[in-house]
Write a protein that holds these residues in place. Structure first.
Motif, PDB file in Angstrom:
ATOM      1  N   ALA A  71       0.915  -1.166  -0.403  1.00 54.60           N
ATOM      2  CA  ALA A  71      -0.276   0.022   0.004  1.00 54.60           C
ATOM      3  C   ALA A  71       0.264   0.810  -0.340  1.00 54.60           C
ATOM      4  N   GLY A  72       1.949   1.437   0.567  1.00 58.10           N
ATOM      5  CA  GLY A  72       2.808   2.413   1.133  1.00 58.10           C
ATOM      6  C   GLY A  72       3.469   2.839  -0.201  1.00 58.10           C
ATOM      7  N   VAL A  73       4.045   1.292  -1.519  1.00 54.95           N
ATOM      8  CA  VAL A  73       4.900   1.843  -2.822  1.00 54.95           C
ATOM      9  C   VAL A  73       3.605   2.270  -3.724  1.00 54.95           C
ATOM     10  N   ARG A  74       2.483   1.791  -3.695  1.00 53.99           N
ATOM     11  CA  ARG A  74       1.477   2.089  -4.322  1.00 53.99           C
ATOM     12  C   ARG A  74       1.311   3.216  -4.237  1.00 53.99           C
ATOM     13  N   ARG A  75       0.849   4.258  -3.303  1.00 57.57           N
ATOM     14  CA  ARG A  75       0.537   4.906  -3.037  1.00 57.57           C
ATOM     15  C   ARG A  75       1.994   6.652  -2.961  1.00 57.57           C
ATOM     16  N   LEU A  76       2.595   5.649  -2.753  1.00 60.52           N
ATOM     17  CA  LEU A  76       4.116   6.321  -3.118  1.00 60.52           C
ATOM     18  C   LEU A  76       4.285   6.797  -4.471  1.00 60.52           C
ATOM     19  N   LEU A  77       4.084   5.568  -5.358  1.00 59.26           N
ATOM     20  CA  LEU A  77       3.981   6.013  -6.995  1.00 59.26           C
ATOM     21  C   LEU A  77       2.806   5.967  -8.028  1.00 59.26           C
ATOM     22  N   ALA A  78       1.868   6.525  -6.579  1.00 54.02           N
ATOM     23  CA  ALA A  78       0.674   7.066  -7.842  1.00 54.02           C
ATOM     24  C   ALA A  78       0.747   8.194  -8.286  1.00 54.02           C
ATOM     25  N   PRO A  79       0.054   8.773  -9.403  1.00 52.15           N
ATOM     26  CA  PRO A  79       0.347  10.018 -10.328  1.00 52.15           C
ATOM     27  C   PRO A  79      -0.516  10.858  -8.851  1.00 52.15           C
ATOM     28  N   PRO A  80       0.219  12.381  -9.228  1.00 52.84           N
ATOM     29  CA  PRO A  80      -0.744  12.999  -7.657  1.00 52.84           C
ATOM     30  C   PRO A  80      -2.240  13.254  -8.099  1.00 52.84           C
TER      31      PRO A  80
END
Length: 141
Positions: free
Chosen positions: A120-129
């Protein structure tokens, strides 16, 4: 099913977390890097299946029209969550035998929790703003 880039990212995140568990907990063992990679792939497949099943049961709970149906689905959900840890242990044992050990139930539970949080943390980090109307207004000026 098509392989998406985020699936590869998940496998790499799982591999890093699994590697950390191998280093930090003596009961978690993988004989080689390749086995750790294959274990991470197996974990990805199993956890995706568990998430899919959990989402279906939660949807059935929301759509339940009777208290009995709702109760049965809640019991199913309560059984899925710990049951999935036993499935992980069994599959790792069947597929890899003595060469990979994930410890016992509590070690696997901790591993799955950390895998889920890291994913979840990495997906949130990589998600477009996220684009907000305020940001769109200021970019036009």
């Amino acid at each position: 099913m098509r392989l998406r880039p985020i699936d590869l990212v998940d496998v790499f995140v799982y591999l890093v977390v699994l590697g950390a568990f191998i280093q930090l907990f003596p009961q978690v063992i993988s004989e080689t890097f390749l086995l750790a990679l294959l274990t991470a792939i197996l974990l990805k497949v199993v956890l995706e299946g568990v998430l899919w099943l959990k989402k279906r049961v939660v949807a059935r709970i929301r759509d339940s029209s009777t208290a009995l149906t709702r109760a049965v689905n809640i019991v199913a959900l309560v059984l899925i969550l710990p049951g999935s840890k036993f499935v992980v242990l069994l599959l790792v044992d069947v597929v890899f035998g003595e060469e990979v050990r994930l410890g016992g139930f509590f070690a696997v539970t901790a591993l799955v929790i950390v895998l889920t949080l890291a994913r979840a943390g990495v997906r949130r980090l990589l998600a477009p703003p996220a684009r907000s109307p305020a940001n769109d207004q200021s970019s036009r000026r």
